[in-house]
Scaffold this motif. Structure first.
Motif, short mmCIF file in Angstrom:
data_model
loop_
_atom_site.label_atom_id
_atom_site.label_comp_id
_atom_site.label_asym_id
_atom_site.label_seq_id
_atom_site.Cartn_x
_atom_site.Cartn_y
_atom_site.Cartn_z
N GLU A 4 -4.78 117.79 38.06
CA GLU A 4 -5.80 118.45 38.87
C GLU A 4 -6.41 117.48 39.88
O GLU A 4 -6.65 117.83 41.03
N TYR A 7 -3.81 116.60 42.62
CA TYR A 7 -3.73 117.69 43.59
C TYR A 7 -4.93 117.65 44.54
O TYR A 7 -4.77 117.78 45.76
N LYS A 11 -4.79 117.02 48.61
CA LYS A 11 -5.42 117.92 49.58
C LYS A 11 -6.39 117.15 50.48
O LYS A 11 -6.43 117.37 51.69
N LEU A 54 0.96 124.22 39.12
CA LEU A 54 0.25 123.07 39.65
C LEU A 54 1.24 121.93 39.95
O LEU A 54 1.14 121.30 41.01
N SER A 55 2.20 121.70 39.07
CA SER A 55 3.16 120.62 39.32
C SER A 55 4.02 120.91 40.55
O SER A 55 4.35 120.00 41.31
N LYS A 57 3.00 122.70 43.18
CA LYS A 57 2.11 122.51 44.32
C LYS A 57 1.98 121.03 44.66
O LYS A 57 2.00 120.63 45.82
N ILE A 58 1.84 120.21 43.62
CA ILE A 58 1.73 118.76 43.81
C ILE A 58 2.99 118.22 44.48
O ILE A 58 2.92 117.45 45.44
#
Length: 91
Positions: A4, A7, A11, A54-55, A57-58
């Motif tokens: 988290e 990420y 961003k 999430l992984s 997106k990263i």
């Protein structure tokens, strides 16, 4: 570093590079759409599929940052190492 936080830091790095990161749902658009960098009204945007893990997106956002010139902005060392690892093909 927790995923988290990684990420969030990715961003923040994108924002420092003038890229707005937006998450949108691509489920019901009716055409094949993928996450990626684009220009909207002269502004750079990275649009991410909200439904990705999430992984994913990263990895997607990190891959974008890896090909952009980013040496002039500050990033937490772990984040810079992650991006450089992607640049070298080790991500």
């Amino acid at each position: 570093m927790k995923p988290e936080q990684l990420y969030a830091d990715l961003k923040a790095a994108a924002e420092k590079l003038g890229v707005t990161v937006a998450e949108k749902s691509f489920r019901n658009v009716g055409i094949k759409v993928e996450s990626g960098l684009c220009t909207v009204k002269g502004r750079k945007m990275y649009i991410l599929d909200r439904n990705k893990s999430l992984s994913e997106k990263i990895q997607l956002l990190g891959g974008c940052l890896a090909v952009m010139p980013n040496e002039h902005i500050y990033m937490v060392p772990f984040v810079r190492e992650y991006i450089e690892g992607l640049r070298e093909g080790g991500g």
